[in-house]
Design an enzyme around this catalytic site. Sequence first.
Site, PDB file in Angstrom:
ATOM      1  N   SER A   1       0.827  -1.036  -0.053  1.00  0.00           N
ATOM      2  CA  SER A   1       0.163   0.067  -0.316  1.00  0.00           C
ATOM      3  C   SER A   1       0.865   1.250   0.019  1.00  0.00           C
ATOM      4  O   SER A   1       2.325   1.150   0.529  1.00  0.00           O
ATOM      5  CB  SER A   1      -0.913   0.042   1.199  1.00  0.00           C
TER       6      SER A   1
ATOM      7  N   TYR B   1      -1.420  -0.232  10.373  1.00  0.00           N
ATOM      8  CA  TYR B   1      -1.582  -0.833   9.314  1.00  0.00           C
ATOM      9  C   TYR B   1      -0.271  -0.343   8.226  1.00  0.00           C
ATOM     10  O   TYR B   1       0.360  -1.144   7.388  1.00  0.00           O
ATOM     11  CB  TYR B   1      -2.755  -0.309   8.609  1.00  0.00           C
TER      12      TYR B   1
END
Length: 287
Positions: free
Chosen positions: A142, A155
């Site tokens: 990501s 995350y």
Amino acid sequence: MTTLTGKTVLLTGASRGLGVYIARALAKEQATVVCVSRSQSGLAQTCNAVKAAGGKAIAIPFDVRNTSQLSALVQQAQDIVGPIDVLINNAGIEINGTFANYSLAEIQSIFNTNLLAAMELTRLLLPSMMERGSGRIVNIASLAGKKGVAFNSVYSASKAGLIMWTDAMRQELVGTGVNISVVCPGYVSQTGMTVDTRVSAPKLAGISTPKSVANAVVKAIKNKTTEVIVNQNPITESLTKLMLAVGQISPTSVDRIYRWFGVVDFNQKRAENRVKDGYVAVESHRS
């Protein structure tokens, strides 16, 4: 590996979100897809989509957070389809929040899913790939792993770890015939974080389609691409790369850009919504 025709792919996080789109893209390449996910009903739908697109699919319900049991998953897959040619580590979970409010169990769940499962599956499959002198591994990371995101720190950390581990492994695998790539999407429409109708993803930051991410995965496999940034269109992607480069020199400058884009506000609102929802884990674009 210029073609995926007849190749066997193990895909985690295959039951929803990006996983479904990646499975379809692989099916169009005439690959056999071993679909792995916790959701048995979701896997059935993905397998039907793969078959409709011209590929072959096998469903194996499994929770990759159980990293100590992943050897059983690999054995089951190989018993059914034989050697695995391509591993796509796509399973992911995201829980927005202020760091002080995370529980240890939540942190462990995020890291087990986003990083440790990818490492363990690679460790288990790598020897046979190296013995054959051929194999592809693609990790779905990501942009949050390229630049830390407030109210999504765990995350971000898990994805940063995935990116750095991929970089190290790429160097380690030189000359083995096995290639490893990482795909880093930004916000993805119709999946995970963007489906919270109470707050809209910041358009200035760029929003990609899941199909474009899936196509990037296929290209990475075929072209042995080291790292792929996926963010809406080529212009936005180039600007993103420039911004990330600036961030290496002046991190606080990019902090201000993120605030201006609305990234920080977006994640803060999602964290607040999570509190309102009773601390329910919000899974990212793959599960």
